[in-house]
Design an enzyme around this catalytic site. Structure first.
Site: not given
Ligand SMILES: Cc1ncc(C[n+]2csc(CCOP(=O)(O)OP(=O)(O)O)c2C)c(N)n1
Ligand SMILES: [Mg+2]
Length: 374
Positions: A265, A269, A278
């Protein structure tokens, strides 16, 4: 076409790639028509341009939040070999997927702006899905779409439909129980699903090393008896080549498959995140070298399918196309204030009715004081 045989450790620990970051062929070049190659390129450019616009519109206060896609555009290669009747459960960072499935830029912008044409009628932010294109909206809890997609794929097998399901999720989602339940079920019941883990190394501020000590995510798929492979996820040719074979096999043999798409990415985020807290600038700069669009353009130019000036023209064409779509979408009326209350139950229960009334009164009060709702 490539056939997918049983897994070896090399597949789950090595990296499958066809072109390197200079666009040079380093693997076995698949036979793909020039028109498909060009549509892969155009979809990636369209996703990039739309991503840039969504960022701008967020900064202008028009879009509430956006999850930048930059760097992950090669996901288009995974969805292009699907049939329109197949079902897709995308992630929230998949503009290229929505476009390949048939959503137009304007439909995506209608959603992002929650205007009168929003297909999801104001429901959660930064989520895209559309029944018209057999695409299920992403649930906000990370990874919840995985067991949903497995269930749909199981139903397809049960009904003897000739269809498959594809589900996208991030590396962070592999820490949720849903990933494990979904993979286990798919392995045991052999359902026609393709899992695409977009491993971009970060789950907001949590690096992959803190998600798992497994040597790879494909390795974890293998543990559930699901054939899996690690692919250079910034190489759209490799993504297309593997997905095409996995989809065909799932359709014929009703076997699940996991693609670990190794990508990065390049942006934040979401627009509510500050990645400099970070990760280092150097890391991002280094990863820019592997960016998927530039390397694919070099490959196409070397192959004689595209010229640099045509590439320039494609970018400009889609930039003005999106600008026009944004103007139209911005000119549409907002959703009516009570839409949120009408889309929860088939008929509104008394307590929601009360809340709706309170909300209406609050809006009227604001109106009397000349305050605006942003
Ligand atoms: C169960 C849950 N925990 C925390 C969150 C907050 N949250 C939203 S996106 C995210 C990170 C997800 O990372 P990843 O699966 O690697 O996807 P990326 O955003 O990197 O595409 C988090 C922790 C959430 N939406 N749902
Ligand atoms: Mg991630």
């Amino acid at each position: 076409m490539r056939s997918i045989d049983k897994n070896t450790l090399e597949k789950v620990l090595g990296i499958y790639r066809i072109i390197d970051e200079e666009g040079k062929i380093v693997g076995e070049e698949p036979k793909i028509s020039d028109s498909i190659l060009m549509s892969m390129y155009e979809y990636m450019v369209r996703a990039r341009v739309l991503d840039e616009w969504l960022l701008k519109l967020q900064r202008l206060g028009k879009v509430a939040i956006h999850a930048p896609n930059k760097g992950q555009e090669a996901i288009v290669g995974a969805v292009l070999p699907l049939k329109p009747e197949d079902w897709v459960f995308p992630s929230y960072r998949d503009l290229g997927v929505y476009l390949v499935r048939g959503m137009s830029e304007e439909e995506i912008l209608d959603r992002a702006l929650y205007n009168e044409d929003d297909p999801l009628r104001g429901s959660d932010f930064a989520i895209y899905g559309n029944r018209k294109y057999n695409m299920v909206p992403t649930p906000v809890p990370v990874g919840n779409q995985i067991p949903h997609a497995v269930g749909v794929a199981y139903a397809m097998k049960y009904r003897r439909d000739d269809l498959v399901t594809m589900v996208m999720f991030g590396d962070g989602a592999t820490s949720r129980g849903d990933f494990h339940a979904g993979l286990n079920f798919a392995g045991v019941y052999q359902v026609p699903i393709i899992f695409v883990c977009e491993n971009n190394r970060w789950a907001i501020s949590v690096p992959l090393e803190k998600q798992t000590r497994s040597p790879s995510i494909a390795f974890r798929g293998l543990a559930y008896g699901v054939d899996s492979i690690r692919v250079d996820g910034n190489d759209v040719l490799a993504m297309y080549d593997i997905a095409r074979a996995a989809i065909e096999r799932a359709r014929k043999e009703k076997e699940p498959f996991l693609i670990e798409m190794l990508t990065y990415r390049l942006g934040s985020h979401t627009t509510a995140d500050d990645p400099s807290r970070y990760r280092s600038e150097e890391e991002v700069k280094e990863m820019m070298r592997y960016e998927p669009i530039k390397r694919f353009r070099k490959y196409l130019v070397d192959k004689g399918v595209l010229t640099e000036s045509e590439a320039e023209e494609i970018y400009k064409r889609y930039s003005s196309y999106v600008e026009e779509a944004a103007k139209r979408a911005l000119n549409k009326s907002p959703l009516p204030y009570d839409v949120f209350f009408h889309n929860v139950y088939s008929s509104i229960p008394w307590n929601l009715e009360m809340q709706m009334e309170e909300f209406r009164e609050a809006l009227e009060t604001m109106d009397r004081f000349g305050l605006e709702v942003e």
